[in-house]
Design a protein around this motif. Structure first.
Motif, PDB file in Angstrom:
ATOM      1  N   UNK A 159       0.731  -1.050   0.000  1.00  0.00           N
ATOM      2  CA  UNK A 159       0.103  -0.082  -0.155  1.00  0.00           C
ATOM      3  C   UNK A 159       0.799   1.233  -0.070  1.00  0.00           C
ATOM      4  N   UNK A 160       2.059   1.294   0.446  1.00  0.00           N
ATOM      5  CA  UNK A 160       2.965   2.285   0.319  1.00  0.00           C
ATOM      6  C   UNK A 160       4.192   2.067  -0.232  1.00  0.00           C
ATOM      7  N   UNK A 161       4.751   3.166  -0.659  1.00  0.00           N
ATOM      8  CA  UNK A 161       4.419   4.561  -0.952  1.00  0.00           C
ATOM      9  C   UNK A 161       3.439   4.532  -2.113  1.00  0.00           C
ATOM     10  N   UNK A 162       2.788   3.662  -2.662  1.00  0.00           N
ATOM     11  CA  UNK A 162       1.913   3.769  -3.735  1.00  0.00           C
ATOM     12  C   UNK A 162       1.280   2.323  -3.916  1.00  0.00           C
ATOM     13  N   UNK A 163       0.047   2.376  -3.943  1.00  0.00           N
ATOM     14  CA  UNK A 163      -0.509   0.982  -3.557  1.00  0.00           C
ATOM     15  C   UNK A 163      -0.589   0.040  -5.043  1.00  0.00           C
ATOM     16  N   UNK A 164      -0.786  -1.036  -4.744  1.00  0.00           N
ATOM     17  CA  UNK A 164      -0.450  -1.824  -6.297  1.00  0.00           C
ATOM     18  C   UNK A 164      -1.409  -1.624  -7.262  1.00  0.00           C
ATOM     19  N   UNK A 165      -2.734  -1.224  -6.735  1.00  0.00           N
ATOM     20  CA  UNK A 165      -3.681  -0.854  -7.599  1.00  0.00           C
ATOM     21  C   UNK A 165      -3.223   0.417  -8.539  1.00  0.00           C
ATOM     22  N   UNK A 166      -2.682   1.605  -8.148  1.00  0.00           N
ATOM     23  CA  UNK A 166      -2.117   2.518  -8.758  1.00  0.00           C
ATOM     24  C   UNK A 166      -0.928   2.291  -9.628  1.00  0.00           C
ATOM     25  N   UNK A 167      -0.171   1.366  -9.002  1.00  0.00           N
ATOM     26  CA  UNK A 167       0.914   0.902  -9.867  1.00  0.00           C
ATOM     27  C   UNK A 167       0.338   0.073 -11.378  1.00  0.00           C
ATOM     28  N   UNK A 168      -0.763  -0.713 -11.049  1.00  0.00           N
ATOM     29  CA  UNK A 168      -1.563  -1.287 -12.250  1.00  0.00           C
ATOM     30  C   UNK A 168      -1.975  -0.313 -13.091  1.00  0.00           C
ATOM     31  N   UNK A 169      -2.446   0.734 -12.755  1.00  0.00           N
ATOM     32  CA  UNK A 169      -3.002   1.918 -13.442  1.00  0.00           C
ATOM     33  C   UNK A 169      -1.917   2.328 -14.296  1.00  0.00           C
ATOM     34  N   UNK A 170      -0.739   2.750 -13.554  1.00  0.00           N
ATOM     35  CA  UNK A 170       0.322   3.280 -14.358  1.00  0.00           C
ATOM     36  C   UNK A 170       0.759   2.410 -15.414  1.00  0.00           C
TER      37      UNK A 170
END
Length: 385
Positions: free
Chosen positions: A362-373
Motif C-alpha cells: 500500500x505504500x508508498x503507492x498502492x499496487x492498484x495505482x501501479x497497475x493503473x500506471x
C-alpha cells in the motif's frame, strides 16, 4: 571486473556485517515492541557513510547513486533491520535538494542528511488525496516575501526524529489562478506546525503522524527550486522512494527465506529434514526465483534512474515496487508455513514482520495505482481514473 562492481561488493559485505550485529530478533524487535526508533543503528550506519552514499561528495556524501543506497537498504532489511527513514531522508529529500535546492539549501541540509546528523521527513499524503499532488489541499500563499502554509497531512513517517519536513503544497498561479504543486522545507519547531501520532496496529519502531499546518509562516527561501518545476522535483524523489521501498521488501523477503531454509534443513521428521520433501522445498524455490526477479527489476530501475532516464526509471521503479511487495509477502507467508506453529512464536521472529511486509503493498503507492500506471503508460490503454 570493474572497480565499481568491486566497490559495490565491498559495500554490500560491509553493510551485511553491520546488519548482522543489529539483527531483527536481538535488536529491532525489542525496540519495535517498545516503539523506539533504531537510533543506535542509524548512528553507526551514518558514521560508516552508508546513509549518504547517494549524495554528492562535496556535501559529505559518497558520490554514488540510488543503486548503492538501494543496496544498503536491501542488506539491512535482509537481516530484518531495514531503516524506513533511509527511504525518506537521503533517498527522497536528499535527492530533491541535491538536484533542485539552492546553494544555501544544499549547504544547510545536505551535509547533515549525508552524515545522518539531520533527518528530513517527507509530507505529501493527505486524507482526501492520497499522494495525488493535483488533489492535495495544503495551500501556500504569498504574504510579502514570506509564504503562509495551511493544510494537513497523514501517514508522515518519523516526524518525531526529523529536524524538518519537506512538505508538498500548492501555490496559486497568478496568471491562470490554478493551483500547482510546490515543495517547502518546514522545520519541525516552526510555530503553527503540529504533529499528532497516529495509532497504528503494527509492530514498527518508527511512528506515523498526522500533521496540521495552521498558517505556518515560512521565509522565501523555504521554497525548493522553481514552482514551475515542482512536478519534476516530485518525481526526482518519488522514483527513488519506490526503488528503496522495493529494496526493503526484497530484503524482508530474503530474511524470511533464510529463516525458512535454515529451519527446513534442520527440522527432521522420520529421520529426514523436512526440506527434503518437495512440498516444502518447491514453494521455497519459487520464492527464491520471485525475489531474484524483483531484485533484478529494482536494480534495473536504479540503473535507469542514475543514468538520467526519467521515464524508464518511473516504469521500472513502479514495477520493482510491485514485484518486491508481492514476492516479500509471499515469501514471509511461506516461511511461517514452513515453521508450522513455530512460525507464530516470538522465538523465530516471523509473525511480527507481517505488518511491516504488508505495508509494501500500500505504500508508498498502492499496487492498484501501479497497475493503473502500467496499463496507461506501458500498455497504452485508456486512462481508467
Amino acid at each position: 571486473m570493474s572497480s565499481k562492481t568491486d566497490e559495490q561488493k565491498q559495500l554490500r559485505a560491509a553493510v551485511a556485517a553491520l546488519a548482522e550485529r543489529y539483527n531483527y530478533v536481538d535488536y529491532v524487535l525489542p525496540k519495535a515492541r517498545r516503539h523506539e526508533p533504531l537510533t543506535e543503528l542509524w548512528q553507526e550506519a551514518s558514521k560508516l557513510g552508508f546513509l549518504g552514499v547517494n549524495l554528492p561528495e562535496e556535501y559529505g556524501g559518497g558520490g554514488a547513486g540510488i543503486y548503492e543506497l538501494a543496496l544498503v537498504q536491501e542488506e539491512l532489511a535482509a537481516k530484518g533491520c531495514g531503516l524506513l527513514l533511509v527511504v525518506v531522508s537521503p533517498a527522497i529529500c536528499g535527492t530533491i535538494i541535491s538536484k533542485y535546492g539552492t546553494d544555501a539549501q544544499k549547504q544547510q541540509w545536505l551535509p547533515g542528511i549525508a552524515d545522518g546528523s539531520k533527518i528530513m521527513a517527507f509530507g505529501i499524503t493527505e486524507a482526501d488525496a492520497g499522494s495525488n499532488s493535483h488533489r492535495i489541499s495544503t495551500v501556500a500563499k504569498r504574504d510579502g516575501e514570506d509564504w503562509i502554509l495551511s493544510g494537513s497531512k497523514i501517514f508522515i513517517s518519523g516526524v518525531d526524529q526529523a529536524d524538518a519536513v519537506l512538505v508538498v503544497a500548492r501555490t496559486e498561479d497568478a496568471k491562470t489562478g490554478k493551483l500547482r504543486p510546490a515543495l517547502f522545507i518546514v522545520p519541525t519547531d516552526t510555530p503553527g506546525f503540529v504533529k499528532t501520532p497516529m495509532e497504528m496496529d503494527i509492530i514498527e519502531p518508527d511512528h506515523q503522524f498526522a500533521l496540521f499546518l495552521d498558517d505556518v509562516r515560512l521565509p522565501a527561501d523555504a521554497l525548493v527550486g522553481e514552482p514551475e518545476a515542482a512536478l519534476m522535483q516530485l518525481f526526482a524523489g518519488l522514483n527513488p522512494e519506490r526503488i528503496l521501498g522495493a529494496a526493503m521488501a526484497v530484503g524482508i523477503g530474503r530474511y524470511a527465506l533464510d529463516a525458512a531454509v535454515r529451519y527446513a534443513g534442520e527440522r527432521t521428521v522420520w529421520k529426514d529434514p523436512i526440506g527434503a520433501h518437495q512440498g516444502i522445498a518447491h514453494p521455497l524455490a519459487q520464492c527464491k526465483i520471485e525475489l531474484e526477479l524483483a531484485k533484478l527489476m529494482m536494480q534495473k530501475a536504479a540503473v535507469l534512474y542514475d543514468s538520467g532516464d526519467d521515464f524508464g526509471a518511473a516504469e521500472a521503479a513502479n514495477m520493482a515496487k510491485y514485484a518486491g511487495a508481492e514476492a516479500s509477502i509471499k515469501t514471509l507467508d511461506q516461511a511461517i508455513q514452513t515453521h508450522g506453529g513455530g512460525g507464530l512464536t516470538q522465538e523465530y521472529g516471523l509473525a511480527s514482520l507481517l505488518g511491516a511486509a504488508r505495508i509494501a503493498r500500500v505504500a508508498p503507492v498502492s499496487r492498484e495505482m501501479i497497475l493503473n500506471f502500467v496499463s496507461q503508460h506501458s500498455l497504452g490503454l485508456p486512462r481508467s481514473y
